[in-house]
Design a protein around this motif. Structure first.
Motif, mmCIF file in Angstrom:
data_model
loop_
_atom_site.group_PDB
_atom_site.id
_atom_site.type_symbol
_atom_site.label_atom_id
_atom_site.label_comp_id
_atom_site.label_asym_id
_atom_site.label_seq_id
_atom_site.Cartn_x
_atom_site.Cartn_y
_atom_site.Cartn_z
ATOM 1 N N PHE A 151 59.044 36.951 71.573
ATOM 2 C CA PHE A 151 58.750 38.307 71.117
ATOM 3 C C PHE A 151 60.039 39.052 70.808
ATOM 4 O O PHE A 151 61.087 38.781 71.399
ATOM 5 N N VAL A 152 59.940 39.989 69.867
ATOM 6 C CA VAL A 152 61.115 40.687 69.360
ATOM 7 C C VAL A 152 60.993 42.183 69.659
ATOM 8 O O VAL A 152 59.977 42.807 69.336
ATOM 9 N N THR A 153 62.028 42.744 70.269
ATOM 10 C CA THR A 153 62.031 44.173 70.557
ATOM 11 C C THR A 153 62.491 44.948 69.323
ATOM 12 O O THR A 153 62.989 44.373 68.349
ATOM 13 N N ALA A 154 62.371 46.258 69.389
ATOM 14 C CA ALA A 154 62.746 47.107 68.259
ATOM 15 C C ALA A 154 64.233 47.007 67.940
ATOM 16 O O ALA A 154 64.637 47.200 66.779
ATOM 17 N N ASP A 155 65.057 46.700 68.947
ATOM 18 C CA ASP A 155 66.498 46.605 68.713
ATOM 19 C C ASP A 155 66.973 45.161 68.534
ATOM 20 O O ASP A 155 68.161 44.858 68.658
ATOM 21 N N GLY A 156 66.037 44.254 68.236
ATOM 22 C CA GLY A 156 66.418 42.899 67.872
ATOM 23 C C GLY A 156 66.670 41.943 69.018
ATOM 24 O O GLY A 156 67.264 40.880 68.826
ATOM 25 N N LYS A 157 66.200 42.250 70.212
ATOM 26 C CA LYS A 157 66.339 41.348 71.348
ATOM 27 C C LYS A 157 65.111 40.429 71.428
ATOM 28 O O LYS A 157 63.994 40.842 71.133
ATOM 29 N N TYR A 158 65.356 39.188 71.838
ATOM 30 C CA TYR A 158 64.266 38.219 71.962
ATOM 31 C C TYR A 158 63.863 38.063 73.424
ATOM 32 O O TYR A 158 64.715 37.999 74.311
ATOM 33 N N LYS A 159 62.557 38.009 73.647
ATOM 34 C CA LYS A 159 62.021 37.803 74.985
ATOM 35 C C LYS A 159 61.008 36.658 74.945
ATOM 36 O O LYS A 159 60.315 36.468 73.953
ATOM 37 N N LEU A 160 60.929 35.938 76.049
ATOM 38 C CA LEU A 160 60.060 34.773 76.125
ATOM 39 C C LEU A 160 58.810 35.086 76.941
ATOM 40 O O LEU A 160 58.877 35.703 78.001
ATOM 41 N N GLY A 161 57.666 34.680 76.422
ATOM 42 C CA GLY A 161 56.400 34.826 77.133
ATOM 43 C C GLY A 161 55.641 33.512 77.102
ATOM 44 O O GLY A 161 56.207 32.450 76.850
ATOM 45 N N GLY A 162 54.335 33.586 77.367
ATOM 46 C CA GLY A 162 53.510 32.391 77.278
ATOM 47 C C GLY A 162 53.753 31.367 78.357
ATOM 48 O O GLY A 162 53.505 30.172 78.152
ATOM 49 N N PHE A 163 54.210 31.796 79.534
ATOM 50 C CA PHE A 163 54.407 30.851 80.632
ATOM 51 C C PHE A 163 53.082 30.365 81.198
ATOM 52 O O PHE A 163 53.007 29.322 81.833
ATOM 53 N N SER A 164 52.043 31.142 81.015
ATOM 54 C CA SER A 164 50.710 30.771 81.491
ATOM 55 C C SER A 164 49.817 30.450 80.303
ATOM 56 O O SER A 164 49.884 31.112 79.264
ATOM 57 N N ASP A 165 48.962 29.440 80.460
ATOM 58 C CA ASP A 165 47.990 29.130 79.409
ATOM 59 C C ASP A 165 47.061 30.303 79.145
ATOM 60 O O ASP A 165 46.472 30.412 78.070
ATOM 61 N N PHE A 166 46.911 31.180 80.121
ATOM 62 C CA PHE A 166 46.036 32.330 79.939
ATOM 63 C C PHE A 166 46.618 33.317 78.928
ATOM 64 O O PHE A 166 45.885 34.092 78.312
#
Length: 290
Positions: A151-166
């Protein structure tokens, strides 16, 4: 308040605005709270098991998921999940799990409308290297890194999600390493492969290796997961192409785990940070267990 759901006490400052989706045993909501900057929106996943669907094994699985997600939730600069909560009532055969994540734009959506420069691809790789280094230190491997989970924040930082199948379950092998297609457990090099493959797409006019012409996407994925060697993407400087090609070697032992580590450490010398030690992790259970 939607459908009479009661939010966890830890989320008492939030309110539900809408039901986003629902399926058996799981609903997704959009929630909101007010802070000094105005309204802040987030996602809330409610996973539940009641009556005949309840079991001690499922409650234990929920507990494992919550404990794991909370072990990384405090690193808000890296991950979208900011809290996970469990309410288990065995006497009533009822268990409720809640996963709260930031509402951010997924990289998959950004890729549809943006062309990335060499510097932007490199910046993506560096930010992901920093995240992978943190996970390695914690003995964690993601195993399902794909544009939908970044995922991308408004200031261009990347974050990771989706660690759970849910949160996000992989429905294809588009960004998976060959060993995942073979049913083997992921490790650090598996995550490096997925990041490298995303970088390949960004430098290859959004196309996967072998995709295009008379080769369909599914055929291209099969060629790649069968171990066909991949040549450099169409675009990018030679150094960037070299890093990408090393990261997506079909044989995991030929991928250099040190590629991202060296890149990360080299660009962080001025901060005084150093490299991190090697660890390993494998989580054998998933939502499919139930």
């Amino acid at each position: 308040m939607a459908r009479g759901i009661k939010l966890p006490e830890e989320l008492k400052d939030w309110k539900i605005t809408s039901l986003v989706s629902e399926k058996k045993g799981q609903n997704k909501y959009r929630i909101v709270k007010k802070d000094s900057n105005g309204e802040v929106f987030a996602n809330l996943f409610h996973i539940f098991a009641y009556g005949n669907h309840y079991s001690n094994e499922k409650a234990d699985f929920f507990e494992d998921e919550v404990n794991f997600l909370n072990s990384i939730a405090d690193k808000k600069e890296y991950f979208t999940c900011f809290g996970a909560y469990l309410y288990d009532n065995p006497s009533k055969e009822k268990a409720d799990m809640y996963i709260a994540t930031e509402e951010l734009e997924p990289l998959s959506k950004v890729m549809r409308s943006k062309n990335f420069t060499d510097d932007e691809i490199t910046d993506f790789g560096l930010q992901m290297a920093e995240i992978l280094m943190f996970l390695e230190e914690k003995n964690i491997f993601h195993g399902n890194i794909r544009p939908e989970n970044i995922f991308v924040t408004a200031d261009g930082k990347y974050k990771l999600g989706g660690f759970s199948d849910f949160e996000c379950k992989a429905s294809d092998l588009d960004f998976s390493a060959p060993e995942v297609a073979e049913g083997r457990n992921p490790d650090l090099t598996t995550d490096i492969y997925s990041v490298g493959l995303i970088m390949y797409c960004l430098a290859n006019n959004k196309a996967l290796p072998f995709e295009g012409g008379l080769t369909t996407k599914s055929e291209a994925v099969k060629m790649r997961t069968d171990g066909t060697a991949i040549t450099a993407p169409k675009n990018g400087n030679e150094k960037l192409k070299s890093i990408i090609v090393i990261a997506i070697q079909p044989k995991y032992e030929k991928r250099f785990a040190c590629v991202l580590r060296k890149t990360y450490c080299r660009t962080r010398k001025s901060t005084g940070k150093t490299g991190r030690k090697r660890n390993s992790r494998s989580n054998g259970r998933s939502a499919d267990t139930f």
